[in-house]
Enzyme design. Structure first.
Site, short mmCIF file in Angstrom:
data_model
loop_
_atom_site.label_atom_id
_atom_site.label_comp_id
_atom_site.label_asym_id
_atom_site.label_seq_id
_atom_site.Cartn_x
_atom_site.Cartn_y
_atom_site.Cartn_z
N GLN A 162 9.37 28.65 65.68
CA GLN A 162 8.73 29.84 66.21
C GLN A 162 7.49 30.22 65.40
OE1 GLN A 162 12.67 31.35 65.89
NE2 GLN A 162 12.40 32.51 67.78
N TYR A 348 40.22 40.73 27.99
CA TYR A 348 41.34 39.90 28.41
C TYR A 348 40.86 38.46 28.52
CZ TYR A 348 44.07 43.91 30.08
OH TYR A 348 44.78 45.05 30.19
N GLY A 467 51.47 45.35 33.92
CA GLY A 467 51.30 44.26 34.88
C GLY A 467 51.90 42.97 34.39
N ASN A 503 46.82 40.62 38.78
CA ASN A 503 47.26 39.96 37.56
C ASN A 503 46.13 39.69 36.59
OD1 ASN A 503 49.93 39.58 37.12
ND2 ASN A 503 50.08 37.67 38.23
#
Lengths: 572, 249
Positions: A162, A348, A467, A503
């Site tokens: 186009q 962590y 947890g 987790n």
């Protein structure tokens, strides 16, 4: 086994805890001392905190509104009551400020995720068959090369077909491209090398043979949309963006009539046949588009990391690099941000890839396994131990006790992993990966993970946050379950798996366990050969063969990310 | 013969201490006055009434219920006390109790308690006067050493850090310190300064802490040396793996 080995973390601990950094005066002592003098020097002992403090002051002055102020901590008691120590990236000698391991401060981490989210694999064969059978167009290596040249113009946002269409500035989208790969060596020989991910070149011969056998003579496109686009939108945009440009590129490259009915068939085949997203959609309660981290199975993540083709003789190293990449993605970005939001999750994750603590535990396990099980942790398929509970108990127990004793013998190691969740991640990742390496079975490795959690909790009378204490005490019950609502081999589980949704600290380890099973066997891939090949590509800004080194480069501000907007932003 | 609960396996001093803590038959080592305890808990002013969340049960006009009749309410529940907490942090360096044992001890020996266990801390929530009974019990007995265990409602960081030179567990808020041969607390459990210094008693010597501790450590009683405990962990693991939570199958 004689326990006279030199701990891999000892050198890092000695530098980290007994040397002066900035002005923290943390000099002297031994890493085995149980007591130490804490100088309580606050943020002024740390160069990065000082930089941040100054930036906060300038921000407050500039906008007339307060911002970052470290004295807000605990009502005026600053961080740094104990020493603010930097960390080493495991497997490297690069020492970094831990603030620089938050993904907001680390351009390499952002790029790793950008490179995954903006990737989609699209099959090429059905589109070609449609062209040939429905439209009678001849497809040859030359036309494929022309199509790929067209698509590499169109995919970043260049106009084809186009007239008078807006286009993207190529320098803003210079990380966007498409390559192809195939198990057909004859076709591969005919493809212009710039467009080809050459399986024979990128993988060791044995792995290349496995991969080519797995994908057969099929051909796939490995497409990466612009970083800036996926950042502005979401992972679902990746396949949409690819689909639009693929359609236009086919029409242009094969001079098709945009309006004829057969183009609809081609369009459908070209956009949807053999599409592989990196991640599936999530359920409505955690809804995200495809190609977002919550939907990425552990097996895909294991395959995205490329260390297995670089150091196949060292499966433990493969596993540890997977830990680094996957902990960063799943813990820091997915759980830390998408699911929660904040800063705490970084630590962590860094516990698993900093200061060689996990590395030491896993390499000890390798020695233990090789001594006791006749080389079962070395790469191979004929040397593996049978995956039964006795083996899981033996290896996971030895691994866990070794790791626990390191925390007891080396108080700086305990101080480094100062939270139970950090210890639990590190110990269980070591135990689970070791079982995987020895057995070549990811679910056996997962079983080792859970036993490690039980032993850890019992020895120290504590585990992680709630947890951990909840999920890790019921995890053993679903390791070997294949019920429809709680099944799946480990490779096919992911953050989407029912019990893993929240987790933190686990998913990087699970990925490592899945990876270790296959790295231990010398497999070319964990679950999906297409994903493995797609990321075997040096043109990607992030080097997926050594994610930990890349994170260090990001922290040291040496990494050059893609998708920057400085070109269109007034210079300062 | 009356049934004697065994509480815990193992042949070592650590296992024996865990059994002792769980049984509640622990040695009293020090005295903490009620006012001092109230002050360091920080929930209400010493000497003030217990705030309540509902009228005494006797005034409530409760519906007839056989379970209500069967279970005698705790004093705090009977009076309508609010629920409050006491939270301990226990050092990894031979702290006398470990979080799970504190939880087991609370759950076995006290009623109306909600113990929570984490890596660095252990919280018990209960009606305020019931909670105070538990807190006093723990603080006055061998379950606690004032240097190696600490009352911390907030900012619990420190259980795994190396001990400062005076042997008092690290606390960034400096709630406790050693003065002379005793440990004093001059802030309440969340770190607000209090009007007087509360004497928590003498710290345990390293030898005494090693003798009374409930944590396994390679430099004291190594976990790997308690074969019976490991065997039982393996048994739990086997049964959960093979049978889920239904070992009778």
């Amino acid at each position: 086994m004689a326990d006279d080995r030199k701990r891999m973390f000892a050198k890092h601990m000695e530098i980290k805890y007994t040397k002066e950094h900035g002005t923290n005066k943390m000099e002297g002592g031994k890493i085995t001392d149980m007591t130490v003098e804490y100088y309580r020097l606050g943020v002024d002992q740390n160069p990065r905190k000082l930089e941040m403090k100054k930036a906060g002051q300038e921000l407050a002055k500039k906008r007339g509104l307060v911002g970052y102020n470290p004295m807000m901590h605990c009502g005026g008691i600053p961080l740094g009551q104990r020493a603010l120590t930097p960390s080493f990236l495991s497997g490297t000698d690069d020492m970094v400020e831990i603030d620089d391991l938050h993904y907001v401060n680390n351009a390499a981490m952002q790029q790793m995720w950008d490179d995954i989210r903006r990737t989609v694999i699209v099959g090429l064969d059905m589109a070609h068959e449609t062209l040939e059978k429905r439209l009678g167009i001849e497809v040859t290596p030359e036309t494929i090369n022309h199509y790929l040249e067209t698509l590499n113009h169109a995919l970043p946002g260049g106009a084809v077909v186009q007239e008078h269409m807006v286009e993207t500035h190529p320098a803003l989208v210079d990380d966007c491209y498409v390559k192809i790969f195939t198990g057909d060596d004859e076709l591969a020989d005919e493809i212009d090398k710039q467009f080809l991910i050459d399986i024979n070149k990128e993988f060791p011969a044995e792995q290349a043979a496995q991969l080519k056998a797995a994908i057969g003579k099929n051909t796939f496109q490995a497409a990466h949309i612009p970083t800036i686009v996926s950042r502005t939108t979401d992972g679902g945009q990746t396949s949409r963006w690819m689909a639009m440009q693929v359609g236009m590129a086919f029409i242009s490259a094969y001079s098709m009539c945009a309006g004829e009915a057969a183009v609809a068939d081609l369009s459908y085949a070209a956009k949807h046949a053999g599409v592989i997203q990196m991640g599936e959609m999530l359920p409505a309660r955690r809804a995200r588009a495809p190609n977002e981290p919550g939907g990425i199975p552990f097996g895909h993540m294991a395959d995205i990391i490329q260390t297995s083709r670089k150091t196949p003789e060292d499966p433990a190293n493969v596993t540890l690099e997977v830990v680094g990449g996957a902990c960063m993605l799943y813990d820091q970005i997915w759980l830390g941000s998408y699911m929660s939001g904040g800063v705490g999750f970084t630590q962590y994750a860094t516990a698993a890839y900093c200061n060689n603590i996990l590395d030491d535990n896993l390499y000890y396990n390798v020695d233990y396994i090789n001594d006791k099980y006749d080389g079962a942790a070395t790469t191979g398929t004929d040397n593996k131990v049978k995956a039964d509970l006795a083996v899981v108990k033996d290896i996971a127990t030895e691994s866990t006790i070794y790791g626990l004793e390191n925390y007891e013998k080396y108080p700086t190691t305990l101080e480094d992993h100062f939270g139970g969740s950090q210890r639990a991640t590190s110990l269980s990742a070591a135990a689970g990966s070791a079982v995987s390496l020895a057995t070549g079975n990811g679910n056996a490795g997962l079983s080792g993970w859970y036993l490690c959690m039980y032993l850890h909790k019992e020895a120290h009378g504590r585990l992680g946050f709630f947890g951990y204490d909840l999920q890790d005490q019921c995890g053993a019950t679903n390791v070997l379950s294949y019920q429809s609502d709680e099944g799946l081999a480990l490779e096919l589980r992911g953050p989407n798996y029912p019990n893993y949704a929240m987790n933190v600290g686990h998913q990087g380890g699970y990925t490592a366990i899945a990876s270790a099973a296959h790295a231990g066997r010398g497999d070319a891939y964990a679950v999906n050969p297409l994903v493995k090949i797609c990321f075997a590509d040096d043109l990607l800004p992030f080097d997926f063969s050594k994610p930990r080194k890349e994170f260090a480069r990001g922290a040291l501000r040496e990494f050059e990310p893609a998708g920057e907007r400085s070109l269109i932003i007034p210079a300062k | 013969m009356a049934y004697e609960p065994q509480y815990y396996p193992g042949a070592t001093s650590v296992a024996e201490n865990r059994r002792k803590h769980m049984s509640g038959k622990v040695e009293k080592l020090r005295e903490i006055s009620d006012d001092d305890l109230t002050m360091i808990l920080g929930h209400r002013a010493p000497g003030s009434d217990y705030p309540s969340t509902h009228p005494p049960l006797a005034e409530m006009g409760e519906p007839e219920c056989s379970v209500r009749e069967m279970v005698e309410p705790t004093p705090g529940a009977k009076a309508g006390d609010r629920v409050r907490y006491v939270q301990f942090v226990d050092s990894m360096y031979n702290g006398p109790s470990v979080p799970y044992v504190r939880s087991y001890a609370a759950a076995i020996n006290f009623r109306g308690v909600d113990p929570g266990t984490l890596s660095g801390r252990q919280v018990v929530e209960a009606r305020e006067r019931d909670m105070e009974e538990i807190a006093k019990f723990q603080m006055e007995t061998e379950m606690t050493c004032p240097a190696l265990a600490s009352l911390r409602g907030a900012t619990v960081h420190g259980h795994s850090l190396r001990l400062p030179e005076d042997g008092v567990m690290f606390d960034m808020l400096d709630r406790c310190r050693k003065e002379g041969d005793v440990i004093i607390m001059h802030k309440d459990q969340v770190g607000r300064p209090i009007d007087k210094k509360v004497n928590l008693g003498k710290p345990m010597s390293p030898e005494e802490a090693a003798k009374r501790t409930t944590i396994y450590r390679v430099d004291n009683v190594a976990f790997r040396d308690d074969a019976e405990v490991i065997e039982w962990v393996h048994r739990v693991f086997d049964q959960r793996t093979t049978y889920g939570f239904k070992p009778e199958n």
